[in-house]
Design an enzyme around this catalytic site. Structure first.
Site, PDB file in Angstrom:
ATOM      1  N   ARG A  19      34.998 -42.448  27.225  1.00 29.29           N
ATOM      2  CA  ARG A  19      33.889 -42.935  26.622  1.00 29.29           C
ATOM      3  C   ARG A  19      32.964 -43.734  27.568  1.00 29.29           C
ATOM      4  O   ARG A  19      31.866 -43.606  27.485  1.00 29.29           O
ATOM      5  CB  ARG A  19      34.203 -43.867  25.306  1.00 29.29           C
ATOM      6  CG  ARG A  19      33.201 -44.568  24.521  1.00 29.29           C
ATOM      7  CD  ARG A  19      33.709 -45.178  23.395  1.00 29.29           C
ATOM      8  NE  ARG A  19      33.064 -46.057  22.566  1.00 29.29           N
ATOM      9  CZ  ARG A  19      32.164 -45.862  21.686  1.00 29.29           C
ATOM     10  NH1 ARG A  19      31.809 -44.460  21.324  1.00 29.29           N
ATOM     11  NH2 ARG A  19      31.209 -46.823  21.308  1.00 29.29           N
ATOM     12  N   LYS A  61      32.365 -46.882  12.784  1.00 30.34           N
ATOM     13  CA  LYS A  61      32.928 -48.076  12.484  1.00 30.34           C
ATOM     14  C   LYS A  61      32.197 -48.345  10.963  1.00 30.34           C
ATOM     15  O   LYS A  61      30.931 -47.978  10.865  1.00 30.34           O
ATOM     16  CB  LYS A  61      33.041 -49.210  13.558  1.00 30.34           C
ATOM     17  CG  LYS A  61      33.877 -48.950  14.651  1.00 30.34           C
ATOM     18  CD  LYS A  61      34.057 -50.387  15.507  1.00 30.34           C
ATOM     19  CE  LYS A  61      34.830 -50.231  16.648  1.00 30.34           C
ATOM     20  NZ  LYS A  61      34.675 -51.353  17.402  1.00 30.34           N
ATOM     21  N   ARG A  77      34.773 -42.101  19.882  1.00 31.24           N
ATOM     22  CA  ARG A  77      36.151 -42.962  20.024  1.00 31.24           C
ATOM     23  C   ARG A  77      37.236 -42.077  19.713  1.00 31.24           C
ATOM     24  O   ARG A  77      37.165 -40.931  19.001  1.00 31.24           O
ATOM     25  CB  ARG A  77      35.949 -44.223  19.058  1.00 31.24           C
ATOM     26  CG  ARG A  77      35.015 -45.349  19.296  1.00 31.24           C
ATOM     27  CD  ARG A  77      34.882 -46.247  18.124  1.00 31.24           C
ATOM     28  NE  ARG A  77      33.583 -47.326  18.431  1.00 31.24           N
ATOM     29  CZ  ARG A  77      32.488 -47.182  17.756  1.00 31.24           C
ATOM     30  NH1 ARG A  77      32.087 -46.051  17.237  1.00 31.24           N
ATOM     31  NH2 ARG A  77      31.579 -48.177  18.208  1.00 31.24           N
ATOM     32  N   HIS A  91      39.156 -44.187  26.092  1.00 30.19           N
ATOM     33  CA  HIS A  91      38.099 -45.150  26.071  1.00 30.19           C
ATOM     34  C   HIS A  91      37.587 -44.969  27.431  1.00 30.19           C
ATOM     35  O   HIS A  91      36.274 -45.179  27.488  1.00 30.19           O
ATOM     36  CB  HIS A  91      38.606 -46.337  25.952  1.00 30.19           C
ATOM     37  CG  HIS A  91      37.511 -47.719  26.017  1.00 30.19           C
ATOM     38  ND1 HIS A  91      36.645 -47.907  25.069  1.00 30.19           N
ATOM     39  CD2 HIS A  91      37.157 -48.483  26.889  1.00 30.19           C
ATOM     40  CE1 HIS A  91      36.037 -48.696  25.250  1.00 30.19           C
ATOM     41  NE2 HIS A  91      36.280 -49.349  26.474  1.00 30.19           N
ATOM     42  N   TYR A 150      28.433 -51.026  29.826  1.00 30.30           N
ATOM     43  CA  TYR A 150      28.556 -50.107  30.427  1.00 30.30           C
ATOM     44  C   TYR A 150      27.475 -49.962  31.782  1.00 30.30           C
ATOM     45  O   TYR A 150      27.409 -48.855  32.387  1.00 30.30           O
ATOM     46  CB  TYR A 150      28.446 -48.939  29.508  1.00 30.30           C
ATOM     47  CG  TYR A 150      29.291 -48.535  28.503  1.00 30.30           C
ATOM     48  CD1 TYR A 150      30.575 -48.367  28.858  1.00 30.30           C
ATOM     49  CD2 TYR A 150      29.017 -48.907  27.285  1.00 30.30           C
ATOM     50  CE1 TYR A 150      31.601 -48.195  27.765  1.00 30.30           C
ATOM     51  CE2 TYR A 150      30.056 -49.249  26.209  1.00 30.30           C
ATOM     52  CZ  TYR A 150      31.369 -48.395  26.623  1.00 30.30           C
ATOM     53  OH  TYR A 150      32.304 -48.574  25.521  1.00 30.30           O
TER      54      TYR A 150
END
Length: 297
Positions: free
Chosen positions: A243, A170, A146, A240, A275
């Protein structure tokens, strides 16, 4: 500030970025302003669901899309969960709230050709910023990390001996991503020029500005957008999307979904399955071209 402890909790314990914490603050303040002007209610602890519902209706009538409204309500829900956790309330007024329906958001990854154009064919320059910018793009594509994770990378996170990169995700969850040979040489090249700009406050940070300060999220976004605007006509060109590209290309080339989940730092497979949309599209294409009963006679 009425939400100070909650905002500190988000930043210090949940490890949210300053940008995310500011978004929470703005959402809470917006709702509090509404409560004061409409109900003369000056504390959110005493608010009930019907009052929240009237605010949601106001947002809908204002033309705000459902996705944005759900994000604002999610900020409230997080705040009330915090109040419950810290025993400041006994009932969460949003406990039974259901999010507004939204259209599925399909984000289009960069193609392999677009990645080749940027990383192999584009001129970055051999100065500090050129070397740094190319490494940032290469790292996003090689690791799927990220934006905030890249901003917070430290020199000691790069383990050349074990060929890994430690990423702090996170909720302060650590994961290790393989360090490719091509990336290893790019990092060493960058570190060699980085040492001329480092200062005492940022000596541990991997990515720096020319001033010696640590890079920040909006600069990373602008950098990605700048280079991919030269190679891609896609509407969204962001960290993003890189990613997303990392995950999609791995899945298209046969990577296991669980492995991609671990590399991305997702807590559940449900997050990773987002994804798979493009990998399924690629699978259908290959199936259509390869199956003997689907070939034109």
């Amino acid at each position: 500030m009425p939400f100070a402890k909650f905002l500190d909790y988000l930043q210090l314990e949940k490890n949210y970025s300053k940008h995310t914490v500011l978004a929470y603050k703005n959402d809470l303040q917006s709702f509090l302003d509404y409560c004061i002007s409409t109900f003369e209610e000056h504390t959110l602890e005493n608010v009930n669901y019907s009052q929240i519902r009237s605010w949601i209706v106001l947002l809908v009538d204002s033309g705000l899309n459902n996705r944005s409204i759900n994000r604002k309500v999610a900020s409230l829900k997080a705040y009330y969960k915090f109040l419950l956790k810290t025993n400041q309330i006994t009932v969460n007024p949003l406990a039974k709230h259901k999010a507004l329906k939204t259209a599925k958001k399909i984000e289009v990854p960069f193609s392999k050709n677009e990645m080749t154009q940027v990383l192999d064919e584009m001129e970055f320059g051999e100065d500090f910023e050129g070397i740094r910018d190319k490494l940032m793009i290469a790292l996003f594509y090689a690791t799927g990390m990220r934006r905030i994770e890249l901003v917070n990378l430290k020199l000691q996170d790069i383990d050349f001996a074990n060929k890994t990169i430690k990423v702090l995700g996170k909720r302060n969850k650590e994961r290790f991503v393989p360090l490719m040979v091509s990336i290893e040489s790019s990092i060493k090249k960058y570190i060699a020029v980085r040492n001329d700009y480092v200062n005492e406050d940022t000596k541990d940070s991997l990515f720096l500005l020319k001033s010696g300060d640590k890079i920040y999220e909006s600069l990373v976004y602008r950098t990605i957008n700048k280079y991919f605007s030269k190679a891609s006509t896609k509407l969204k060109k962001s960290p993003h999307i890189l990613r997303h590209t990392f995950a999609t290309h791995l899945l298209n080339d046969g990577a296991d979904l669980n492995s991609v989940k671990e590399l991305l730092g997702h807590s559940s497979l449900a997050s990773t399955q987002v994804y798979t949309h493009n990998s399924i599209a690629e699978l259908k294409k290959q199936y259509g071209e390869a199956h003997p009963r689907n070939r034109k006679k």
